[in-house]
Design a protein around this motif. Structure first.
Motif, PDB file in Angstrom:
ATOM      1  N   GLU A 186       0.826  -1.205   0.000  1.00  0.00           N
ATOM      2  CA  GLU A 186       0.000   0.000   0.000  1.00  0.00           C
ATOM      3  C   GLU A 186       0.861   1.258   0.000  1.00  0.00           C
ATOM      4  O   GLU A 186       0.489   2.277  -0.561  1.00  0.00           O
ATOM      5  CB  GLU A 186      -0.949  -0.005   1.192  1.00  0.00           C
ATOM      6  N   SER A 187       2.038   1.191   0.609  1.00  0.00           N
ATOM      7  CA  SER A 187       2.911   2.364   0.650  1.00  0.00           C
ATOM      8  C   SER A 187       3.518   2.681  -0.713  1.00  0.00           C
ATOM      9  O   SER A 187       3.937   3.802  -0.955  1.00  0.00           O
ATOM     10  CB  SER A 187       4.029   2.161   1.679  1.00  0.00           C
ATOM     11  N   VAL A 188       3.548   1.697  -1.611  1.00  0.00           N
ATOM     12  CA  VAL A 188       4.123   1.913  -2.944  1.00  0.00           C
ATOM     13  C   VAL A 188       3.229   2.837  -3.768  1.00  0.00           C
ATOM     14  O   VAL A 188       3.704   3.700  -4.478  1.00  0.00           O
ATOM     15  CB  VAL A 188       4.350   0.558  -3.663  1.00  0.00           C
ATOM     16  N   ASP A 189       1.922   2.654  -3.705  1.00  0.00           N
ATOM     17  CA  ASP A 189       0.921   3.482  -4.398  1.00  0.00           C
ATOM     18  C   ASP A 189       1.245   3.669  -5.877  1.00  0.00           C
ATOM     19  O   ASP A 189       1.469   4.763  -6.383  1.00  0.00           O
ATOM     20  CB  ASP A 189       0.745   4.829  -3.710  1.00  0.00           C
ATOM     21  N   THR A 190       1.256   2.563  -6.575  1.00  0.00           N
ATOM     22  CA  THR A 190       1.622   2.493  -7.985  1.00  0.00           C
ATOM     23  C   THR A 190       0.728   3.339  -8.886  1.00  0.00           C
ATOM     24  O   THR A 190      -0.475   3.389  -8.672  1.00  0.00           O
ATOM     25  CB  THR A 190       1.483   1.036  -8.464  1.00  0.00           C
ATOM     26  N   PRO A 191       1.292   3.957  -9.925  1.00  0.00           N
ATOM     27  CA  PRO A 191       0.453   4.577 -10.954  1.00  0.00           C
ATOM     28  C   PRO A 191      -0.328   3.480 -11.694  1.00  0.00           C
ATOM     29  O   PRO A 191       0.149   2.352 -11.829  1.00  0.00           O
ATOM     30  CB  PRO A 191       1.449   5.242 -11.899  1.00  0.00           C
ATOM     31  N   LEU A 192      -1.506   3.815 -12.156  1.00  0.00           N
ATOM     32  CA  LEU A 192      -2.334   2.856 -12.890  1.00  0.00           C
ATOM     33  C   LEU A 192      -2.215   3.074 -14.392  1.00  0.00           C
ATOM     34  O   LEU A 192      -2.067   4.208 -14.851  1.00  0.00           O
ATOM     35  CB  LEU A 192      -3.799   2.984 -12.471  1.00  0.00           C
ATOM     36  N   VAL A 193      -2.279   1.980 -15.133  1.00  0.00           N
ATOM     37  CA  VAL A 193      -2.322   2.011 -16.589  1.00  0.00           C
ATOM     38  C   VAL A 193      -3.477   1.148 -17.053  1.00  0.00           C
ATOM     39  O   VAL A 193      -3.973   0.291 -16.311  1.00  0.00           O
ATOM     40  CB  VAL A 193      -0.995   1.498 -17.229  1.00  0.00           C
ATOM     41  N   VAL A 194      -3.924   1.388 -18.274  1.00  0.00           N
ATOM     42  CA  VAL A 194      -4.858   0.487 -18.934  1.00  0.00           C
ATOM     43  C   VAL A 194      -4.076  -0.199 -20.039  1.00  0.00           C
ATOM     44  O   VAL A 194      -3.469   0.465 -20.888  1.00  0.00           O
ATOM     45  CB  VAL A 194      -6.083   1.231 -19.516  1.00  0.00           C
ATOM     46  N   VAL A 195      -4.061  -1.526 -20.006  1.00  0.00           N
ATOM     47  CA  VAL A 195      -3.421  -2.322 -21.040  1.00  0.00           C
ATOM     48  C   VAL A 195      -4.518  -2.847 -21.951  1.00  0.00           C
ATOM     49  O   VAL A 195      -5.519  -3.400 -21.477  1.00  0.00           O
ATOM     50  CB  VAL A 195      -2.620  -3.490 -20.435  1.00  0.00           C
ATOM     51  N   THR A 196      -4.346  -2.657 -23.257  1.00  0.00           N
ATOM     52  CA  THR A 196      -5.311  -3.171 -24.230  1.00  0.00           C
ATOM     53  C   THR A 196      -4.599  -4.109 -25.196  1.00  0.00           C
ATOM     54  O   THR A 196      -3.392  -4.006 -25.415  1.00  0.00           O
ATOM     55  CB  THR A 196      -5.995  -2.033 -25.012  1.00  0.00           C
ATOM     56  N   THR A 197      -5.377  -5.004 -25.776  1.00  0.00           N
ATOM     57  CA  THR A 197      -4.853  -5.949 -26.750  1.00  0.00           C
ATOM     58  C   THR A 197      -6.002  -6.432 -27.625  1.00  0.00           C
ATOM     59  O   THR A 197      -7.162  -6.088 -27.385  1.00  0.00           O
ATOM     60  CB  THR A 197      -4.123  -7.124 -26.059  1.00  0.00           C
ATOM     61  N   ALA A 198      -5.688  -7.227 -28.615  1.00  0.00           N
ATOM     62  CA  ALA A 198      -6.701  -7.794 -29.500  1.00  0.00           C
ATOM     63  C   ALA A 198      -6.183  -9.104 -30.071  1.00  0.00           C
ATOM     64  O   ALA A 198      -4.978  -9.262 -30.289  1.00  0.00           O
ATOM     65  CB  ALA A 198      -7.040  -6.836 -30.634  1.00  0.00           C
TER      66      ALA A 198
END
Length: 179
Positions: free
Chosen positions: A21-33
């Motif tokens: 919880e202390s890391v508090d990572t940035p979020l990304v959206v990964v897409t694929t097809a």
């Protein structure tokens, strides 16, 4: 998507949970097809993994539709979310692709491999899979080479703590150990 103790184990915080919880990572959206199927999910486990050649790695939950689609795909887009993208994070982090078209109503273009690129996310990379590491846990690591990167300049990332209130599209118990 991960989170605090409620997101991981549904119980009391462990020392590991507190550290993460202390890391508090940035979020990304990964897409694929793959084979005409579009998929995407919020990812909190990701990092630069090489300088020369440029490499990036991300971990996909085995419970997700995106993971199953990724098994048939070699190309991905990684969209870096800003603090303005909470709605997008909620769309891709709380719904499941088995039941919902997460791309419906979004301004999306398909790259030359059919991967959906979300136009509202100017901070992104197009990447090609190098390898997949499955160590038997509930996530797999996808290592990639960066094909191209784009940025609109400095931004404030949306972080895991900003989305801690989300209910994931799949419960932790659904995280398969095998595909």
């Amino acid at each position: 998507m991960g989170g605090g103790s409620e997101g991981y184990r549904g119980g009391v915080d462990t020392p590991f949970d507190t550290l993460m919880e202390s890391v508090d990572t940035p979020l990304v959206v990964v897409t694929t097809a793959a084979e005409g199927t579009l998929a995407g999910c919020v990812v909190g486990f990701h990092a630069q993994s090489s300088i020369d050649a440029e490499g990036y790695s991300f971990w996909l939950s085995k419970a997700n539709h995106t993971y199953r689609t990724s098994l048939r795909s070699a190309h991905f887009a990684v969209h870096f979310l800003t603090t303005e993208d909470l709605d997008l994070a909620e769309r891709f982090g709380t719904q499941t692709g088995e039941e919902t078209d997460k791309f419906s109503g979004l301004d999306v273009e398909l790259d030359e491999h059919g991967v959906p690129v979300i136009r509202a996310c100017p901070n992104r990379m197009l990447v090609d899979r190098v390898a997949v590491l499955d160590d038997g846990g509930d996530h797999v690591c996808v290592t990639t080479r960066v094909r191209s990167a784009a940025s609109s300049g400095p931004f404030t990332p949306l972080r895991l703590s900003d989305a801690a209130h989300f209910e994931p599209g799949h419960d932790a118990e659904e995280r398969a150990v095998s595909p």
